[in-house]
Design a protein around this motif. Sequence first.
Motif: not given
Length: 159
Positions: A84-101
């Motif tokens: 599983s992808l670590a939290a600090d390696r997930r996509p960020k940004g208003p929409r991407a961060g919301h989906v990859f929360r």
Amino acid sequence: MTELLAVAPDERGLRAALETVRFQSGVDGGRWRLVDLDWPIGIFAVSAAARPNSPSEYGLRIDLSGYPQRPPTATPWDLGLNASLAADRRPKGPRAGHVFRTNWEHGQALYAPWDGRGLNAHSEWAQDHPADAWHAERDIAFFLGRVHELVNADDYSGI
């Protein structure tokens, strides 16, 4: 022919979708690729826009059980660690961060109407977001295309 008949309908459906022009044009265009398929789990990589100190692609471990009638469910995946992808390696940004929360479903699914867990938890999404909600006429290219759109949008900020 007998070998093909031994394959379950959901796997047959996915394998047929992988051969479509729609899926292959995404592969040829460098938008996504199949990394591994060990039914019912598919590992895919989706390319991302260049951002400082960010990966050029994100992995998804997708449960395809019941495809396409049952919506796929994707876990953001570290392709190098096969975990599983670590939290600090997930996509960020208003929409991407919301989906990859990571504060929903323990980060093991996408918070989106095309993801099975999201859609099952929010049945109203099918009606509220018809352009984005999964239904049986959708295919894996639709799913990957939605993720590709997020990590290539102007508001995507990398990790």
